[in-house]
Design a protein around this motif. Structure first.
Motif, PDB file in Angstrom:
ATOM      1  N   PHE A 249      10.495 -48.763  -7.641  1.00  0.00           N
ATOM      2  CA  PHE A 249       9.223 -49.385  -7.305  1.00  0.00           C
ATOM      3  C   PHE A 249       9.317 -50.875  -7.605  1.00  0.00           C
ATOM      4  O   PHE A 249      10.346 -51.357  -8.081  1.00  0.00           O
ATOM      5  CB  PHE A 249       8.090 -48.722  -8.091  1.00  0.00           C
ATOM      6  CG  PHE A 249       8.054 -47.222  -7.943  1.00  0.00           C
ATOM      7  CD1 PHE A 249       7.655 -46.639  -6.747  1.00  0.00           C
ATOM      8  CD2 PHE A 249       8.443 -46.385  -8.983  1.00  0.00           C
ATOM      9  CE1 PHE A 249       7.631 -45.258  -6.588  1.00  0.00           C
ATOM     10  CE2 PHE A 249       8.418 -45.007  -8.844  1.00  0.00           C
ATOM     11  CZ  PHE A 249       8.017 -44.440  -7.642  1.00  0.00           C
ATOM     12  N   ARG A 344       3.863 -45.487  -5.684  1.00  0.00           N
ATOM     13  CA  ARG A 344       4.302 -45.491  -4.289  1.00  0.00           C
ATOM     14  C   ARG A 344       3.340 -46.305  -3.411  1.00  0.00           C
ATOM     15  O   ARG A 344       3.772 -47.079  -2.550  1.00  0.00           O
ATOM     16  CB  ARG A 344       4.387 -44.052  -3.769  1.00  0.00           C
ATOM     17  CG  ARG A 344       5.586 -43.275  -4.298  1.00  0.00           C
ATOM     18  CD  ARG A 344       5.505 -41.812  -3.930  1.00  0.00           C
ATOM     19  NE  ARG A 344       6.678 -41.074  -4.410  1.00  0.00           N
ATOM     20  CZ  ARG A 344       6.749 -39.745  -4.465  1.00  0.00           C
ATOM     21  NH1 ARG A 344       5.716 -38.999  -4.071  1.00  0.00           N
ATOM     22  NH2 ARG A 344       7.856 -39.165  -4.899  1.00  0.00           N
ATOM     23  N   ASN A 347       3.845 -49.925  -4.024  1.00  0.00           N
ATOM     24  CA  ASN A 347       5.065 -50.395  -3.362  1.00  0.00           C
ATOM     25  C   ASN A 347       4.799 -50.746  -1.904  1.00  0.00           C
ATOM     26  O   ASN A 347       5.307 -51.740  -1.388  1.00  0.00           O
ATOM     27  CB  ASN A 347       6.145 -49.299  -3.431  1.00  0.00           C
ATOM     28  CG  ASN A 347       7.399 -49.787  -4.126  1.00  0.00           C
ATOM     29  OD1 ASN A 347       7.333 -50.629  -5.019  1.00  0.00           O
ATOM     30  ND2 ASN A 347       8.538 -49.286  -3.705  1.00  0.00           N
TER      31      ASN A 347
END
Length: 350
Positions: A249, A344, A347
């Motif tokens: 990440f 996530r 990111n």
């Protein structure tokens, strides 16, 4: 993957966090139940000249030396079918026979606490331990532990040392551990642990960007000042952790770690030593670190994650009776899964 099946993983087999180092239990045979114990052990020349009470304490290390001495005196522990004194010197070829009625081994009380049982038969129980559950009673934790729950679920576990536990995971670490339901299984699992043939993998999330996998080989012992902590210090016990990077990440890394040894806090100490402390670790991270430019959601998630981001996700062992290779998996705890999802989404925002 099903709950129990052979593993063809390219991750080599290894051992997992030990409750304590186990003596080898080679040559054990048993037709015991948890109540009536009947064990045999064939000595070899490596025991030549040693006192029988010392040998018995090595062979059956789940019992105290004093109890084994008493069983020698009472005729429950025989050498070649004969009663001998505790100071008897071994010739190195004797057959030890132990026949005894087991007494209750714990003072802990049974409690009706739900268990997430992944697998159970007459010999073992595999449990997915939740975050916050202490494994074994201790100072400040006399109730509400896994042992209390086991005593209610399977009352005969009271007749086993540590209620059948052969390893433990920290209170705020979630995931898999195996418990023996009889002494034969306890010996067999301890033997597998000692020989590093039990396979255990952890998932974790750390601060920082780890470039590639590797091995951490650094000795661990109790911190000389802060007795809550463990530390990497000369003279510590050997500690080896293998790891692979699973997901990167912006400011964090999801890692999968495999233990070659099983020292207290091993993963937490090793990654902290490398400068990649575990998210949420209250012992080895001095404060919550929110990266510059992080979203409000990520900041709230990090500040709200109050335990180390560590989960025992895979457990592989040989069944103590059937000899079958077994592999178990446990899904992430909800908070761990949410943490990964937020990372996530963060990111994708960059």
């Amino acid at each position: 993957m099903s709950q129990a099946q052979s593993s063809n993983s390219n991750f080599p087999e290894t051992d997992f966090n030990l409750l304590e180092d186990s003596e080898d239990a080679d040559n054990h045979t048993s037709d015991s139940t948890a109540t009536r114990l009947s064990l045999q052990f064939q000595l070899d020349e490596s025991y030549l000249g040693q006192r029988i009470d010392q040998v018995a304490a090595l062979v059956w290390n789940d019992f105290s030396r004093e109890k084994l001495k008493q069983w020698l005196k009472d005729g429950h522990l025989l050498v070649n079918g004969n009663t001998v004194k505790p100071k008897y010197k071994c010739e190195g070829n004797e057959l030890l026979t132990l026949n005894v009625e087991l007494e209750v081994q714990t003072k802990s009380l049974p409690e009706d606490i739900p268990l997430n049982i992944v697998y159970e038969d007459d010999d073992i129980i595999v449990i997915n331990k939740p975050v916050g559950m202490v494994v074994h009673p201790g100072a400040g934790n006399s109730s509400g532990t896994l042992v209390n729950a086991l005593l209610h679920h399977y009352p005969k576990s009271a007749e086993l040392t540590r209620a059948g536990l052969v390893h433990r995971i920290d209170k705020d670490t979630s995931g898999l551990l195996v418990v023996a339901k009889n002494l034969e299984s306890q010996f067999a699992l301890s033997k597998q642990l000692a020989k590093k043939t039990v396979y255990r993998v952890y998932d974790l999330v750390v601060y920082g960007k780890i470039i590639a996998g590797g091995t951490i080989d650094e000795p661990i012992k109790r911190h000389p000042v802060d007795r809550i902590k463990m530390a990497i210090l000369p003279g510590g016990k050997d500690a080896v952790t293998h790891y692979n990077v699973k997901e990167r990440f912006q400011h964090f890394t999801r890692v999968q770690a495999r233990l070659e040894t099983g020292r207290t806090h091993q993963i937490r100490v090793h990654f902290s030593y490398l400068g990649f402390g575990l998210v949420g670790d209250p012992v080895y991270m001095s404060r919550v670190r929110v990266p510059a430019g992080a979203s409000e959601l990520l900041g709230e998630t990090l500040r709200g994650f109050k335990r180390q981001a560590l989960h025992a996700s895979k457990l592989g062992l040989v069944h103590p009776r059937s000899g079958e290779d077994m592999m178990f998996e446990a899904p992430w705890a909800d908070d761990f899964a949410q943490l990964v999802e937020v990372l996530r989404s963060e990111n994708q925002a960059y």
